[in-house]
Design a protein around this motif. Sequence first.
Motif, PDB file in Angstrom:
ATOM      1  N   GLN A 109     -77.040   6.005  -9.175  1.00  0.00           N
ATOM      2  CA  GLN A 109     -76.369   6.403 -10.341  1.00  0.00           C
ATOM      3  C   GLN A 109     -76.335   7.306 -10.615  1.00  0.00           C
ATOM      4  OE1 GLN A 109     -79.924   5.051 -12.210  1.00  0.00           O
ATOM      5  NE2 GLN A 109     -78.918   3.300 -13.643  1.00  0.00           N
ATOM      6  N   ARG A 110     -77.424   8.789  -9.483  1.00  0.00           N
ATOM      7  CA  ARG A 110     -76.624  10.564  -9.571  1.00  0.00           C
ATOM      8  C   ARG A 110     -75.433  10.464  -9.005  1.00  0.00           C
ATOM      9  NH1 ARG A 110     -81.196  12.114  -6.121  1.00  0.00           N
ATOM     10  NH2 ARG A 110     -81.739  11.098  -8.247  1.00  0.00           N
ATOM     11  N   TYR A 111     -74.628   9.953  -7.634  1.00  0.00           N
ATOM     12  CA  TYR A 111     -73.759   9.144  -7.017  1.00  0.00           C
ATOM     13  C   TYR A 111     -72.369   9.046  -8.106  1.00  0.00           C
ATOM     14  CZ  TYR A 111     -69.655   7.174  -4.572  1.00  0.00           C
ATOM     15  OH  TYR A 111     -68.767   6.719  -4.568  1.00  0.00           O
ATOM     16  N   LYS A 112     -72.436   8.277  -8.905  1.00  0.00           N
ATOM     17  CA  LYS A 112     -71.145   7.991  -9.971  1.00  0.00           C
ATOM     18  C   LYS A 112     -70.750   9.208 -10.565  1.00  0.00           C
ATOM     19  CE  LYS A 112     -71.519   4.896 -13.662  1.00  0.00           C
ATOM     20  NZ  LYS A 112     -71.868   3.785 -14.205  1.00  0.00           N
ATOM     21  N   LEU A 113     -72.090  10.587 -10.849  1.00  0.00           N
ATOM     22  CA  LEU A 113     -71.892  11.444 -11.639  1.00  0.00           C
ATOM     23  C   LEU A 113     -71.417  12.611 -10.867  1.00  0.00           C
ATOM     24  CD1 LEU A 113     -74.615  11.242 -14.399  1.00  0.00           C
ATOM     25  CD2 LEU A 113     -72.383  11.077 -14.833  1.00  0.00           C
ATOM     26  N   ALA A 139     -71.419  -1.473 -10.786  1.00  0.00           N
ATOM     27  CA  ALA A 139     -71.599  -2.111 -11.349  1.00  0.00           C
ATOM     28  C   ALA A 139     -73.447  -1.733 -10.421  1.00  0.00           C
ATOM     29  CB  ALA A 139     -71.306  -3.571 -11.189  1.00  0.00           C
ATOM     30  N   ILE A 140     -73.033  -1.640  -9.032  1.00  0.00           N
ATOM     31  CA  ILE A 140     -74.016  -1.322  -8.320  1.00  0.00           C
ATOM     32  C   ILE A 140     -75.672  -1.267  -8.781  1.00  0.00           C
ATOM     33  CG2 ILE A 140     -75.509   0.449  -6.662  1.00  0.00           C
ATOM     34  CD1 ILE A 140     -73.861  -1.996  -5.016  1.00  0.00           C
ATOM     35  N   PRO A 141     -76.321   0.184  -9.994  1.00  0.00           N
ATOM     36  CA  PRO A 141     -77.263  -0.133 -10.450  1.00  0.00           C
ATOM     37  C   PRO A 141     -77.975  -1.232 -11.350  1.00  0.00           C
ATOM     38  CG  PRO A 141     -76.076   2.041 -10.615  1.00  0.00           C
ATOM     39  CD  PRO A 141     -74.991   0.904  -9.874  1.00  0.00           C
ATOM     40  N   GLY A 142     -77.132  -2.073 -11.851  1.00  0.00           N
ATOM     41  CA  GLY A 142     -77.418  -3.265 -12.370  1.00  0.00           C
ATOM     42  C   GLY A 142     -77.775  -4.336 -11.689  1.00  0.00           C
ATOM     43  N   ILE A 143     -76.352  -4.031 -10.682  1.00  0.00           N
ATOM     44  CA  ILE A 143     -76.941  -5.396  -9.319  1.00  0.00           C
ATOM     45  C   ILE A 143     -78.584  -5.145  -8.509  1.00  0.00           C
ATOM     46  CG2 ILE A 143     -75.855  -6.504  -7.408  1.00  0.00           C
ATOM     47  CD1 ILE A 143     -73.213  -5.941  -8.705  1.00  0.00           C
ATOM     48  N   MET A 144     -78.765  -3.671  -8.426  1.00  0.00           N
ATOM     49  CA  MET A 144     -79.687  -3.176  -7.590  1.00  0.00           C
ATOM     50  C   MET A 144     -80.930  -4.420  -8.005  1.00  0.00           C
ATOM     51  SD  MET A 144     -79.780  -2.576  -5.036  1.00  0.00           S
ATOM     52  CE  MET A 144     -80.258  -1.135  -3.922  1.00  0.00           C
ATOM     53  N   THR A 145     -81.196  -4.236  -9.958  1.00  0.00           N
ATOM     54  CA  THR A 145     -82.296  -4.464 -10.578  1.00  0.00           C
ATOM     55  C   THR A 145     -82.520  -5.766 -10.381  1.00  0.00           C
ATOM     56  OG1 THR A 145     -81.452  -2.660 -11.902  1.00  0.00           O
ATOM     57  CG2 THR A 145     -82.973  -4.051 -12.515  1.00  0.00           C
ATOM     58  N   ILE A 179     -83.526   3.758  -4.653  1.00  0.00           N
ATOM     59  CA  ILE A 179     -81.777   3.870  -4.069  1.00  0.00           C
ATOM     60  C   ILE A 179     -81.103   3.484  -5.226  1.00  0.00           C
ATOM     61  CG2 ILE A 179     -79.357   1.506  -3.680  1.00  0.00           C
ATOM     62  CD1 ILE A 179     -82.160   0.407  -0.802  1.00  0.00           C
ATOM     63  N   ARG A 180     -81.401   3.092  -6.216  1.00  0.00           N
ATOM     64  CA  ARG A 180     -80.900   2.559  -7.704  1.00  0.00           C
ATOM     65  C   ARG A 180     -80.272   4.102  -8.160  1.00  0.00           C
ATOM     66  NH1 ARG A 180     -83.851  -0.901 -11.908  1.00  0.00           N
ATOM     67  NH2 ARG A 180     -84.343   0.732 -12.778  1.00  0.00           N
ATOM     68  N   GLU A 181     -81.516   4.829  -7.701  1.00  0.00           N
ATOM     69  CA  GLU A 181     -81.170   6.094  -8.181  1.00  0.00           C
ATOM     70  C   GLU A 181     -80.480   7.143  -8.309  1.00  0.00           C
ATOM     71  OE1 GLU A 181     -82.857   8.696 -11.084  1.00  0.00           O
ATOM     72  OE2 GLU A 181     -83.376   6.165 -12.134  1.00  0.00           O
ATOM     73  N   LYS A 182     -80.361   6.483  -6.753  1.00  0.00           N
ATOM     74  CA  LYS A 182     -79.547   7.886  -5.628  1.00  0.00           C
ATOM     75  C   LYS A 182     -77.696   6.798  -6.177  1.00  0.00           C
ATOM     76  CE  LYS A 182     -77.867   8.250  -0.904  1.00  0.00           C
ATOM     77  NZ  LYS A 182     -76.722   7.924  -0.888  1.00  0.00           N
TER      78      LYS A 182
END
Lengths: 250, 283
Positions: free
Chosen positions: B279-283, B189-195, B274-277
Amino acid sequence: MSDPILGVKNLSVYYGESQAVKHVNLGFKDKSVTAVIGPSGCGKSTLLRALNRMNDFIPNVRIEGEVKYRNQNIYGKSMDPAEVRRRIGMVFQKPNPFPKTIYKNIIWGPKINGYKFDPDELVEKSLKGAALWKEVKDRLHDSALALSGGQQQRLCIARAIAMSPEVILMDEPCSALDPKSTLSIEELIGEMRKNYCIVIVTHNMQQAGRVSDDTAFFYNGDLIEFGATKKIFTNPDNSQTEDYITGRFG
Amino acid sequence: MSPHRRRMNKAFKWCCRITTYGAIGVLALLLFHIAYEGMSWISWDFITNFPSRKAEKAGIYTALVGSVYVMVITTLFVVPFGIGTAIYLEEYASQKSLFIRFVKLNIANLAGMPSIIYGLLGLTLFVRIMGLDRSILAGSLTLGLLVLPVIIIASQEAIRAVPQMVREAGFAMGARRYQVVIWQVLPAAIPGIMTGIILAISRAVGETAPLIVIGALSYVAFLPEDMFDMFTVLPVQIYNWAGRPQPEFHSLAAAGIIVLLAFLFTLNSIAVLIREKFQRYKL
């Protein structure tokens, strides 16, 4: 043949007002494979999820009767649902590895449960147990999501094995896989039979016939017939079972 | 496709295109106007000077430092409260409970409240009752309250978007809910929370009204030493300059806006990275 390690007694499961499983009595033997078959919506997945309390997470579910694991009711007051799930593992319909490395997928469960273990050894043992070791041993630290669907599903099986459960529940484990991956999972189930009590829900009658020792046929929430797979498939007692197996409905 | 429907399609496409370019055009005009007015005033001195009665000596240093202070303290305050509340509402609280539904509905209402009302609340609660006076802490807490609902709602949505399958995989391993939340749900959920946090903090940094209400000063000739000191922030300083009769100060306000925009832009870029990072970590 051993005594059932896991059994249900007069089990009913309700979703709100509607009853999905109706007063079922059934036993699952250790070191053997039991297939649960029946048309869509007959309550077979609901039954499976009742066996390790995964229905607890669905709102409005009510359970009556008992599920006995080693003679203890898993719905008893003193029972810890998390403990139940440690002993009774589950593999889902769609492969759902954690979005982490292969290695971390295996050790996550034992780690958060505070087990003492040698991680390298556990990873190797679990992956070998799921017939995946040879394919992934050089990329243990790659993302699990880079694996093919069939490999992901075997990783999910390896992850379940890593918890050293006694029972493994499989909810249509091949329904999202291609025929080749399906074959490899079926061969794996054949191997795993030696060590675990496996309960597999499947839509695929041929699969039930190939992998299981016993078969339970459900229709509309009722257990219609339960017996040795050979008998169910060649000479069922019930005409509904016969109709379903020969493909006349369902 | 019949000729009629083809024409309709073309007309519809042009309507959408006009609205898009129209909006972009107005925005570009605005930016151009501000750059035209303020760019000549932008200098290192402008950024490092204290405010002054003389336009040519006036700088934005105290307001810039004040904004950084406010941003940091607001973030420290709202992030744990916002994410914690969202986790409780989505993962632990009974979804059937009338009280919880009432709370959720009201969080949505609070997100739409005019900011000046938060200013009045902050004035009563933080400045007067808690005796924090017109301090950075009082201002940060007020802005925190203002943006808290935004962060809660964004976090709730991000948490709800994590497939049930992910949770079940964790539970089937005998995990407790906190372990599933920390190791499976939150990373997803971090990318969404970050936004949500980016949007909320940007809004807090750009807010003027509630800070004027609690009395953020516009003439502060010293740097705040701790969070109990008086302060001013970029938008308040800009507001003050823009309200003066002398035209030099209007240009100064435009220069201040350029600094504020640069500040927000930097903030957003960092958060996007930070969000991009993640998201990449997720994959």
